[in-house]
Design a protein around this motif. Structure first.
Motif, PDB file in Angstrom:
ATOM      1  N   ASN A   1       1.502  -0.959  -0.195  1.00 15.60           N
ATOM      2  CA  ASN A   1      -0.008   0.127  -0.111  1.00 15.60           C
ATOM      3  C   ASN A   1       1.045   1.235   0.084  1.00 15.60           C
ATOM      4  O   ASN A   1       0.458   2.452  -0.602  1.00 15.60           O
ATOM      5  CB  ASN A   1      -0.765  -0.060   0.761  1.00 15.60           C
ATOM      6  CG  ASN A   1      -1.966  -0.840   0.920  1.00 15.60           C
ATOM      7  OD1 ASN A   1      -2.340  -1.410  -0.345  1.00 15.60           O
ATOM      8  ND2 ASN A   1      -2.532  -1.358   2.018  1.00 15.60           N
TER       9      ASN A   1
ATOM     10  N   LYS B   1      -1.748   2.165  -3.100  1.00 15.09           N
ATOM     11  CA  LYS B   1      -2.616   1.478  -3.429  1.00 15.09           C
ATOM     12  C   LYS B   1      -3.336   1.523  -1.740  1.00 15.09           C
ATOM     13  O   LYS B   1      -3.085   2.385  -0.631  1.00 15.09           O
ATOM     14  CB  LYS B   1      -3.016   0.188  -3.654  1.00 15.09           C
ATOM     15  CG  LYS B   1      -2.466  -0.207  -4.918  1.00 15.09           C
ATOM     16  CD  LYS B   1      -3.188   0.677  -6.161  1.00 15.09           C
ATOM     17  CE  LYS B   1      -2.822   0.354  -7.384  1.00 15.09           C
ATOM     18  NZ  LYS B   1      -3.991   1.131  -8.191  1.00 15.09           N
ATOM     19  N   LYS B   2      -4.803   1.504  -1.604  1.00 11.18           N
ATOM     20  CA  LYS B   2      -5.243   1.013  -0.203  1.00 11.18           C
ATOM     21  C   LYS B   2      -5.976  -0.325  -0.320  1.00 11.18           C
ATOM     22  O   LYS B   2      -7.375  -0.493  -0.192  1.00 11.18           O
ATOM     23  CB  LYS B   2      -6.725   2.478   0.124  1.00 11.18           C
ATOM     24  CG  LYS B   2      -5.704   4.119   0.075  1.00 11.18           C
ATOM     25  CD  LYS B   2      -6.464   4.786   0.249  1.00 11.18           C
ATOM     26  CE  LYS B   2      -6.675   5.977   0.981  1.00 11.18           C
ATOM     27  NZ  LYS B   2      -7.140   7.057   1.169  1.00 11.18           N
TER      28      LYS B   2
ATOM     29  N   ARG C   1      -7.392  -2.932   2.529  1.00 12.02           N
ATOM     30  CA  ARG C   1      -8.083  -2.810   3.245  1.00 12.02           C
ATOM     31  C   ARG C   1      -7.785  -4.213   3.550  1.00 12.02           C
ATOM     32  O   ARG C   1      -7.523  -5.498   2.908  1.00 12.02           O
ATOM     33  CB  ARG C   1      -9.516  -2.858   3.834  1.00 12.02           C
ATOM     34  CG  ARG C   1     -10.656  -2.808   4.885  1.00 12.02           C
ATOM     35  CD  ARG C   1     -11.264  -2.356   5.110  1.00 12.02           C
ATOM     36  NE  ARG C   1     -12.575  -2.722   4.058  1.00 12.02           N
ATOM     37  CZ  ARG C   1     -13.868  -3.750   4.493  1.00 12.02           C
ATOM     38  NH1 ARG C   1     -13.280  -4.382   5.941  1.00 12.02           N
ATOM     39  NH2 ARG C   1     -14.270  -4.362   3.676  1.00 12.02           N
TER      40      ARG C   1
END
Length: 223
Positions: free
Chosen positions: A147, A152-153, A155
């Motif tokens: 990330n 990016k994210k 989760r």
């Protein structure tokens, strides 16, 4: 790399059948040798082993072009595989529907190994929205590193219940290799496991091909 059967003493159909038997069923190389002998085909088990070693990387190349898309919610985990008397680690991921996302054999279980697997899985399937893992700190740090470096994210969801799907899927691999005499080298183990995983994906109908038997789908990858 391209498929070529030139220089082999046996026709393409025999080679593909032998390789498929080994990758699809819980058989030793000597078992496959005996099955072929029943059909009037005399081939040494060491030759069958060389076929598996040679052709599984070619199957993986074709798979990348013909694999269906997986979901964007993954379950990621690793399991133990013994190679030459030492434990190695097979990283694997499935989506929430149980479809195989990717797999990678590594010599160690670490943040670096987990990150290498994640990069491979994303390269082949695109970036997921969420990855469920167990309490593994290495896997969590690998996702965080990705990330941070890629902005990016993804989760991160740490929940053992959600990871039951991938842990259950590990059992198939364990069952498939239980009758083997053991892997003699890391490369041999890696290539054989690639083949086993791909045949498993064919059975899960993750390979694009008009509806037919799993064996015919496998053979079509050598066309």
């Amino acid at each position: 790399m391209c498929w070529t059967f030139k220089g082999h003493s046996f026709p393409k159909e025999v080679i593909l059948q032998a390789v498929y038997f080994k990758l699809r069923f819980s058989l030793s190389y000597r078992d496959v040798e005996e099955l072929l002998s029943i059909r009037g085909i005399r081939v040494d088990h060491a030759t069958i082993q060389r076929w598996v070693y040679k052709f599984t990387p070619l199957i993986e190349v074709v798979l990348k072009k013909r694999r269906k898309l997986v979901g964007n919610s993954w379950r990621m985990d690793e399991t133990y595989i013994k190679v030459k008397g030492e434990w190695m680690y097979l990283y694997r991921a499935v989506d929430k529907e149980g479809k195989t996302v990717d797999f990678l054999l590594t010599r160690r279980r670490s943040k670096l190994a987990a990150h290498k697997f994640l990069l491979k899985a994303i390269s082949n399937n695109g970036c997921p929205k969420v990855v469920s893992i167990d309490k593994s700190g290495a896997n969590k740090e690998a996702i965080r590193t990705y990330n941070n470096r890629s902005l990016k994210k993804i989760r991160i969801r740490q929940c053992k219940y959600l990871n039951n799907g991938v842990e259950g899927d590990h059992r198939f691999i364990k069952w498939r290799i239980q009758n083997m005499l053991g892997f003699k080298s890391f490369e041999s183990a890696s290539r054989t496991l690639v083949g086993i995983e791909i045949v498993r994906m064919i059975k899960k109908e993750q390979v694009t091909f008009p509806r037919c038997t799993y064996f015919k789908t496998f053979c079509s990858m050598a066309a």
